[in-house]
Each structure stands twice: as C-alpha cells, then as structure tokens.
Design a protein around this motif. Structure first.
Motif, short mmCIF file in Angstrom:
data_model
loop_
_atom_site.label_atom_id
_atom_site.label_comp_id
_atom_site.label_asym_id
_atom_site.label_seq_id
_atom_site.Cartn_x
_atom_site.Cartn_y
_atom_site.Cartn_z
N ARG A 320 -9.80 7.16 19.09
CA ARG A 320 -10.24 5.96 18.36
C ARG A 320 -9.06 5.32 17.64
N ALA A 321 -8.25 6.17 16.96
CA ALA A 321 -7.13 5.65 16.19
C ALA A 321 -6.13 4.93 17.10
N PRO A 404 -14.25 7.57 13.07
CA PRO A 404 -12.97 8.18 13.46
C PRO A 404 -12.33 8.99 12.34
N ILE A 405 -12.55 8.56 11.11
CA ILE A 405 -11.93 9.29 9.99
C ILE A 405 -12.57 10.67 9.84
N LEU A 408 -11.41 12.83 12.61
CA LEU A 408 -10.06 13.37 12.40
C LEU A 408 -10.05 14.48 11.36
N LEU B 54 -9.01 1.62 10.42
CA LEU B 54 -9.98 2.66 10.78
C LEU B 54 -11.19 2.61 9.87
N ARG B 81 -5.49 -2.01 16.91
CA ARG B 81 -4.92 -0.69 16.59
C ARG B 81 -3.96 -0.26 17.70
N HIS B 93 -2.76 16.69 15.21
CA HIS B 93 -3.87 16.23 16.05
C HIS B 93 -3.46 15.98 17.49
#
Lengths: 413, 221
Positions: A320-321, A404-405, A408, B54, B81, B93
């Motif tokens: 997503r990011a 998304p946050i 994550l 975000l 983004r 990540h």
C-alpha cells in the motif's frame, strides 16, 4: 507483475506445507467429485455418438392415457407414433424404435443375455453409429420383416470371438438372424442408441401392435433446425389430440409430446407432466447442488486465506505504501487463490480421470467410456476458476480495506 | 513541494479521543533534509504517515505542489505515493519470501514497465546502496544493516522526490546506523532527494538541514 504475483503465491503456499496440502486435498477432492458428476451429466445430456445431432432432435418418450377410472403412464405404442410422428411435415428424419428388452441365447452351454432392440430403417440414418464391419439393415428389410441383425462389438466377441460376424447367424429368443453389420458399443447413458442387437421392427409387428397406442416404443424426430421445433411440436400435439381411441370405456384422452432430451431427463428428475420443459430448472438445481457441495471447502479456504492475510499484514502495508491501490491488491490475492485452486484443479482432474477409469472398468455402467474430454475438462477448469474466485473474493476484499498503517504496525485482527 | 497547513490529527475510539497532532505547519522543499524529533507518543510517526499520504488529517490541509491531495480517491493517492514518495521503516518490512531483487522491485510493480526495465532499475538501485552482490539472497540471509540498505534501495528505486524514513537506524548498532545515515545524506546531496527522517538520535538529527521538534502533538520550534 503477474510473474511476481505467481512467484509470491507459490512461495506463500510453501510456507505451511501441511495446511497447504490439506487445503489442496480438500479442493482437489471436491473438484474431482464435481468433475466426475459433470462427466456423467455430460454423457447423459450430450451423449455424442451415435446421437451426434442431439441439438436438432426431439423425442416422444412417454405417453399418458386418462380414462374415467384409470390413468396409464407408459412408453408410446407403435400405432400412436406411426400415425402422429412418422410423417410430420418439416421433419428431416423420423425413426420409431422399440424400447429394448433382454433376450437370452445359449451358445455352447453358455447363457448369453443380450439387450435387444427393434428399429426401423430410418433409425440408422438419424442416429450415427460407427460401423466396424458390414452395414445397417434398410427400410426394405424392415417392411419385409427380414431376419437380419446389427450387433455390437461385445456381442460379436461373445458369439464369434475375434472372427468377423457379417454374414453369420445368431440365435436369439429361438429365432435365427443373419448379421449384416457390427457397430461400436454404445453406453447405456445414451438410451436411444444402447443395445447389443438390433433387428427390424417388421420381424415382430403383429396387427395388434401396429395399432397400439401404448407401450414398448419410442420415436426420435430430427428437425432441419431448432427453429422448426415449435411447428413440429404443435403439429404433433394436434395429431395426438385427434386420435380416436377405440375403447372409450377405459381411456378417453392421450397426452404425448415432442421433447428435447434435456427436457425428458428433467421431467424424469422432477416427475412432472409430459411436455413441461423443466430443463432450465434442472440446470439451476445441478448448479445449486454443486455450489452447496463446494461451500465447505470454500469456507475452509476462506479461513486459510484470511489467516495468511493476517500473517502478511506487513507485506500488505508495504505494498500500500509503495503505491498498490486496493484494486490491485484484490487482483494479487485473487491470483494467489487462483494459483492454489488451479493446482488443486489439475490434481482434481487427474483424480477424476482415475475415478472415471475405475467406473468404466467396473462394468457398473454398461459400455461406459466416461473420460475427461474437452468439454469435461473445460467444465473442470470453470469449476476451479469459479471456486478460486468465490473463495478468494472475500479475503481479498477484507485485505484491500486494511489500514496500511495498522498493517505496517502488525495491529490487524 | 509537500506542505502541511495547520494540520491536526485526532484518533477517536468509542470512549477515547486522542489528539495526536495539532496545528502543524511544515514545508518540505526540494533538496531538504529534515529530522523529526520528540519523545515517544509525541506524534512523529503520525506526522510521517500524513506526509506519506497514508493517513488523512482530521483538520488542516496537505498540499502537494500547491494542490490539495486529501480529497483524492484511493487510486490517485496510490499513484501519488508510487511516483513521489519512498518509505524506509525502522523494522525494514522486507517480504521474507521474496529475494532482495524481488523486494526492491515492489514499487515498480505498480508502474507500466517491462520485466527487463524493472529488473534493471532494481539492480541499479541495489548498486547504489552497495548490495549488488546480494541480489539473489533472501532477507533472512542478511544482517540488519544490509536489510535496511535493501529497504533504502526499494524506497529509491522509483526515483521518488521525497524519502520518508521512520527511525531508519532504530534497530541498528551505531556503526551500521552511521552507514545508513551516510547513504541518506548522499541521496540528498548528490541526487537532490528530499529526506524527512524521524529519529531519536541527536547526533544524526544534527547532520540534517532542519530539526522539527514535537511534544504532545505540537511543534515546539
């Protein structure tokens, strides 16, 4: 992108081999059962040889007689079909043939039971049998009552071993017939073409039988095109309505109809009145049952996918990011699900092929040659695709809506 | 380029309302290198999420090149983004099932590029962080510093205009942290990439152009 999705899908499947294997087995087993069912259904609904022109064929399979004190439901009699169907205007071919009966022979102390069917000459023109030797008997043979017969490959083997049968004699039910042709075995799933021995109707047509309205016969009508069906049906119905029944004390009206094969099968399934076309309902019922059958493994797969989604929250957040829209994530997870069900589908097709081969060899269905032909293969493929989409849409939708946050941060639940 | 105007963020649950940010005004210009500092819970990460498109502010405006962006739909925001921003996270990540090269390719998957171009760009990006020899390794086969470098390669592979780094040295020893900061400095100095970095480390913060200090969701400098 697709390559990356496929690669990741494969790696995700390998993460938990036991769960993946269990899931794959459940889906493969379900799809194999459905594929077997589909093969059986296809062989009945679209039997192929010798009924290769089923799309243009209508049949008279049953008749109902109604009187003041009785109701009779049976196959039609020769007289009814001869009078109402034989000369239908607009029909390309019409054949009247017996329903078939077992006939016993004795050969060198062995008892041989053969399925015996009487037909007219047009039968061999409307149905397209594959002749292994000789030729069919003709309309002249029928009208003169010639004692000739066409046999199938199994009967040839039983009576003559590996020798040719044409020109030789066989004795059935105490009568001797000269074999004029040998055809490939036809499975019982095509009841119009199924028999071991075929002889002309004229060999047994008594005056009484010639006039009879009930019992023992069926008829197929080949139309020039499906567009002629309505006229053929209407004309046949008109003729049946005009039939004068000699003994009105017992029966007063007869009901018979020209039906498609699917309508006939559906009528038998739902036990409805003659002429009522329930084939659409049967198709829906088959689809509904298949859907129900798929529900349990689908729920299982949804759960499995959901747990995998939660495990992969970080990846979802990252995607997503870095620019994945909700729509593209749905696409990714659907691809992954389709990979799983695609693998299961292939395994299911292989398993189905094995099951069908066992059924073929078991003799449970006479002369069965069920297999995974193109149509069944496409059915299986469609089932796997449908299953994959059905079980994948909900997890994919849930996943695409993840914040998304939170993804994550691994704070999903 | 990227601007927050009087931005506030309130998190609401059924019983609780938390003011994470309040009255933030911040401009990120081309070539800026900013550090965001503050104690835990001061709103540093929330600020970074707002800058990274975000999250949505509950008050104020986020503008990109002078245009309000928060009204855009998901597809447009995702596209922005992808084109404009790169992210580096404290815990890297990286996708464990993918090789280093495949991880770096992720941002490019959402662009209309051929496989070959994607691969070439990813290899070049890995070269920039000194990991050309590790392209076929998996994240678990790398040290923490190497993983963070892969994460940086992933963040810069699409040539974003702004790099957002959330405590990029937080999980690394000081020497490795130094190497990561050096990479970020180089990206900023040589390529003119704007960098916004959340950090707790005063030494690293002092090497940036500007320090934004937050306390209880407010900007205090």
């Amino acid at each position: 992108m697709l390559r990356s999705y496929l690669l990741l899908a494969w790696k995700v499947l390998r993460r938990r081999p036991f769960f993946t294997a269990t899931s794959l087995f459940g889906i493969a087993f379900t799809l194999s059962v459905l594929t077997v069912a589909s093969a059986l259904y296809e062989s009945i609904a679209n039997p192929g040889e010798p009924l290769t022109r089923a799309g243009r064929v209508l049949g008279v399979y049953d008749v109902r007689g109604l009187g003041p004190h009785m109701c009779v439901f049976s196959s039609p009699g020769y007289g009814l079909l001869d009078r109402c169907a034989r000369s239908l205007p607009g029909a390309e071919k019409v054949t009247v043939f017996g329903k078939g009966e077992p006939m016993t022979s004795f050969l060198e102390g062995r008892k041989i039971v053969s399925q015996f069917r009487r037909t007219d000459g047009a039968y061999w023109e409307l149905l397209q049998f594959r002749f292994l030797e000789g030729a069919p008997f003709t309309a002249d043979d029928d009208s003169t009552g010639a004692f000739v017969a066409v046999v199938n490959a199994t009967t040839r083997r039983r009576f003559f071993g590996s020798e040719p049968a044409t020109g030789k004699s066989i004795v059935l039910g105490g009568r001797t017939y000269r074999v004029v042709g040998v055809v490939k075995d036809v499975p019982i799933t095509c009841p119009e073409g199924y028999a071991d021995v075929w002889t002309p109707i004229g060999t047994s047509l008594t005056p009484d039988r010639q006039k009879s309205y009930l019992g023992g016969y069926q008829c197929l009508v080949l139309a020039h095109s499906r567009a002629d069906f309505a006229n053929l049906r209407a004309e046949f119905a008109r003729r049946v309505a005009e039939v004068q029944i000699p003994d009105q004390q017992e029966l007063q009206t007869l009901t018979a109809a020209l039906e498609s094969r699917q309508a006939y099968v559906a009528r038998g399934t739902f036990n409805t009145e003659i002429g009522r076309d329930m084939s659409a309902r049967l198709s829906f019922a088959v689809f509904f049952v298949m859907l129900l059958f798929m529900t349990l493994p689908a729920i299982n797969l949804v759960n499995l996918t959901m747990s995998r989604v939660l495990e992969r929250s970080s990846e979802i957040g990252i995607r997503r990011a870095f620019g994945a829209s909700a729509r593209s994530l749905i696409g990714q997870f659907l691809v992954e699900n389709l990979v799983l069900t695609g693998i299961a589908g292939i395994a299911g097709l292989l398993l189905a092929a094995v099951l069908l081969s066992i059924v073929n060899r078991s003799g449970l269905v006479p002369y069965a040659h069920f297999g995974i032909d193109l149509r069944v293969f496409l059915d299986g493929l469609a089932l796997a695709l449908f299953f994959g989409l059905w079980s994948g849409v909900y997890p994919a939708w849930r996943m695409s809506r993840m914040d998304p946050i939170r993804a994550l941060q691994g704070r999903l639940s | 380029m990227l601007e927050l105007k009087n931005v506030g963020k309130v998190y609401r649950t059924e019983r609780l309302e938390t003011q994470a940010l309040e009255g933030i005004n911040l401009k990120v210009r081309p070539g800026d290198f900013l550090a965001v500092m503050g104690p835990s819970g001061s709103g540093k990460s929330t600020l970074l999420h707002l800058l990274g498109l975000l999250d949505q502010p509950t008050q104020g405006m986020v503008e990109l090149d002078g245009r309000q962006v928060m009204d855009h739909d998901d597809v447009t925001l995702s596209h922005l983004r992808n084109e404009m921003l790169g992210f580096v996270f404290q815990s890297f990540h990286l996708v464990a099932d993918l090789s280093v090269l495949d991880n770096v390719e992720i941002p490019l998957l959402y662009r209309p590029l051929s496989n070959r171009v994607r691969r070439d760009l990813a290899l070049r990006s890995l070269g920039r962080v000194g990991l050309s020899s590790r392209v076929h390794h998996y994240p678990s086969q790398l040290s923490g510093g190497q993983q963070q470098r892969v994460a940086i390669a992933r963040a810069i592979v699409g040539s974003p205009r702004i790099l957002l780094a959330d405590e990029p040295t937080g999980n690394l020893d000081s020497q490795t942290g130094e190497e990561i900061i050096a990479i970020l400095e180089e990206l900023n100095r040589k390529e003119g990439m704007s960098v916004v970095m959340v950090t707790h480390d005063q030494r690293f913060a002092e090497r940036t152009h500007r320090i934004i200090r937050l306390f209880d969701g407010r900007q205090i400098n």
